[in-house]
Design an enzyme around this catalytic site. Sequence first.
Site, PDB file in Angstrom:
ATOM      1  N   LYS A   9       0.833  -1.200   0.000  1.00 25.77           N
ATOM      2  CA  LYS A   9       0.000   0.000   0.000  1.00 25.77           C
ATOM      3  C   LYS A   9       0.871   1.254   0.000  1.00 25.77           C
ATOM      4  O   LYS A   9       2.083   1.182   0.247  1.00 25.77           O
ATOM      5  CB  LYS A   9      -0.919  -0.023   1.225  1.00 25.77           C
ATOM      6  CG  LYS A   9      -1.866  -1.239   1.271  1.00 25.77           C
ATOM      7  CD  LYS A   9      -2.823  -1.130   2.456  1.00 25.77           C
ATOM      8  CE  LYS A   9      -3.649  -2.396   2.644  1.00 25.77           C
ATOM      9  NZ  LYS A   9      -4.645  -2.247   3.713  1.00 25.77           N
ATOM     10  N   TYR A  49     -12.232  -2.792  -2.985  1.00 25.56           N
ATOM     11  CA  TYR A  49     -12.745  -2.763  -1.612  1.00 25.56           C
ATOM     12  C   TYR A  49     -14.278  -2.718  -1.564  1.00 25.56           C
ATOM     13  O   TYR A  49     -14.839  -2.254  -0.566  1.00 25.56           O
ATOM     14  CB  TYR A  49     -12.143  -1.580  -0.859  1.00 25.56           C
ATOM     15  CG  TYR A  49     -10.732  -1.826  -0.358  1.00 25.56           C
ATOM     16  CD1 TYR A  49     -10.445  -2.916   0.478  1.00 25.56           C
ATOM     17  CD2 TYR A  49      -9.683  -0.967  -0.690  1.00 25.56           C
ATOM     18  CE1 TYR A  49      -9.155  -3.142   0.944  1.00 25.56           C
ATOM     19  CE2 TYR A  49      -8.389  -1.188  -0.220  1.00 25.56           C
ATOM     20  CZ  TYR A  49      -8.141  -2.284   0.600  1.00 25.56           C
ATOM     21  OH  TYR A  49      -6.857  -2.503   1.080  1.00 25.56           O
ATOM     22  N   ASN A 112      -1.850  -0.076   7.243  1.00 23.44           N
ATOM     23  CA  ASN A 112      -1.272  -1.354   7.676  1.00 23.44           C
ATOM     24  C   ASN A 112      -0.438  -2.042   6.598  1.00 23.44           C
ATOM     25  O   ASN A 112      -0.314  -3.248   6.556  1.00 23.44           O
ATOM     26  CB  ASN A 112      -2.379  -2.273   8.207  1.00 23.44           C
ATOM     27  CG  ASN A 112      -3.452  -2.506   7.168  1.00 23.44           C
ATOM     28  OD1 ASN A 112      -3.333  -2.078   6.027  1.00 23.44           O
ATOM     29  ND2 ASN A 112      -4.503  -3.215   7.546  1.00 23.44           N
ATOM     30  N   HIS A 115      -1.875  -5.344   1.689  1.00 16.38           N
ATOM     31  CA  HIS A 115      -3.134  -6.078   1.535  1.00 16.38           C
ATOM     32  C   HIS A 115      -2.837  -7.517   1.126  1.00 16.38           C
ATOM     33  O   HIS A 115      -1.895  -7.760   0.367  1.00 16.38           O
ATOM     34  CB  HIS A 115      -4.002  -5.439   0.437  1.00 16.38           C
ATOM     35  CG  HIS A 115      -5.135  -6.320  -0.006  1.00 16.38           C
ATOM     36  ND1 HIS A 115      -6.323  -6.398   0.681  1.00 16.38           N
ATOM     37  CD2 HIS A 115      -5.241  -7.193  -1.039  1.00 16.38           C
ATOM     38  CE1 HIS A 115      -7.119  -7.276   0.081  1.00 16.38           C
ATOM     39  NE2 HIS A 115      -6.483  -7.780  -0.972  1.00 16.38           N
ATOM     40  N   GLU A 126      -9.569 -10.754  -7.237  1.00 14.73           N
ATOM     41  CA  GLU A 126      -8.647  -9.618  -7.133  1.00 14.73           C
ATOM     42  C   GLU A 126      -7.510  -9.702  -8.157  1.00 14.73           C
ATOM     43  O   GLU A 126      -7.096  -8.684  -8.708  1.00 14.73           O
ATOM     44  CB  GLU A 126      -8.099  -9.541  -5.702  1.00 14.73           C
ATOM     45  CG  GLU A 126      -9.196  -9.175  -4.698  1.00 14.73           C
ATOM     46  CD  GLU A 126      -8.751  -9.260  -3.244  1.00 14.73           C
ATOM     47  OE1 GLU A 126      -7.568  -9.548  -2.980  1.00 14.73           O
ATOM     48  OE2 GLU A 126      -9.608  -9.030  -2.361  1.00 14.73           O
TER      49      GLU A 126
HETATM   50  P1  IDP Z   1      -7.630  -6.815   6.095  1.00 16.91           P
HETATM   51  O1  IDP Z   1      -6.812  -5.913   5.191  1.00 16.91           O
HETATM   52  O2  IDP Z   1      -6.816  -7.325   7.250  1.00 16.91           O
HETATM   53  O3  IDP Z   1      -8.331  -7.910   5.343  1.00 16.91           O
HETATM   54  P2  IDP Z   1     -10.253  -5.541   6.325  1.00 16.91           P
HETATM   55  O4  IDP Z   1     -11.123  -5.638   7.527  1.00 16.91           O
HETATM   56  O5  IDP Z   1     -10.648  -6.295   5.095  1.00 16.91           O
HETATM   57  O6  IDP Z   1      -8.754  -5.895   6.766  1.00 16.91           O
HETATM   58  O7  IDP Z   1     -10.147  -3.987   5.955  1.00 16.91           O
HETATM   59  C1  IDP Z   1      -9.583  -3.566   4.728  1.00 16.91           C
HETATM   60  C2  IDP Z   1      -8.663  -2.405   4.992  1.00 16.91           C
HETATM   61  O8  IDP Z   1      -9.416  -1.296   5.446  1.00 16.91           O
HETATM   62  C3  IDP Z   1      -7.632  -2.657   6.108  1.00 16.91           C
HETATM   63  O9  IDP Z   1      -6.495  -3.357   5.655  1.00 16.91           O
HETATM   64  C4  IDP Z   1      -7.306  -1.237   6.541  1.00 16.91           C
HETATM   65  O10 IDP Z   1      -6.389  -0.596   5.649  1.00 16.91           O
HETATM   66  C5  IDP Z   1      -8.659  -0.565   6.411  1.00 16.91           C
HETATM   67  N1  IDP Z   1      -9.411  -0.580   7.690  1.00 16.91           N
HETATM   68  C6  IDP Z   1      -9.947  -1.658   8.304  1.00 16.91           C
HETATM   69  N2  IDP Z   1     -10.574  -1.315   9.433  1.00 16.91           N
HETATM   70  C7  IDP Z   1     -10.449   0.021   9.529  1.00 16.91           C
HETATM   71  C8  IDP Z   1     -10.913   0.986  10.491  1.00 16.91           C
HETATM   72  O11 IDP Z   1     -11.562   0.653  11.490  1.00 16.91           O
HETATM   73  N3  IDP Z   1     -10.576   2.282  10.260  1.00 16.91           N
HETATM   74  C9  IDP Z   1      -9.855   2.673   9.151  1.00 16.91           C
HETATM   75  N4  IDP Z   1      -9.412   1.810   8.226  1.00 16.91           N
HETATM   76  C10 IDP Z   1      -9.705   0.496   8.414  1.00 16.91           C
HETATM   77 MG    MG Z   2      -9.907  -7.832   3.992  1.00 14.75          MG
END
Ligand code: IDP
Ligand code: MG
Length: 148
Positions: A9, A49, A112, A115, A126
Amino acid sequence: MERTLLILKPDCVARGLCGEVLARLERKGLRLVALKLLNVPRALAEKHYAEHRDKPFFGELLEFITAGAAVPLVVEGRNAVAVCRKLLGKTDGAESEPGTIRGDFGNSRSFNLVHGSDSLASAEREIALWFKPEELVENKLFETKFAV
Ligand code: IDP
Ligand code: MG
């Protein structure tokens, strides 16, 4: 053998952590199948997304993923989907174990770093979203006796 989609990312690229992440994937024995650098178009981010479209953080997430250059890539290997999710750690860097990518380099729930597809079905969807079939590269040199 499975294939999965990863995205380094914009925070990962901006912080200069691409090499570190790629090194971990390679050392684990995952094979690079495709990789490119791009500024993610908003429409592509929205499709990628789509499952989060009704979440309160959706707007923020789109802004983040389109903020700067990103590196989508496809890797292949035994149980690649689950193995990559393990290498990443939990969504929130604060909850991710040390030794994982998010656990070692991040402390944010939104920013984070990487992805990873969450299932084989997501991976197929994807990969098709981010790469044309001809961008998935065959590499015969991987076929060695001791391939991981
Ligand atoms: P993942 O990437 O671990 O699968 P997901 O729940 O699918 O996590 O969420 C997708 C992305 O959305 C996350 O990687 C993160 O960048 C962002 N995200 C998830 N939860 C939050 C939140 O509570 N606040 C802001 N961004 C979030
Ligand atoms: Mg996810």
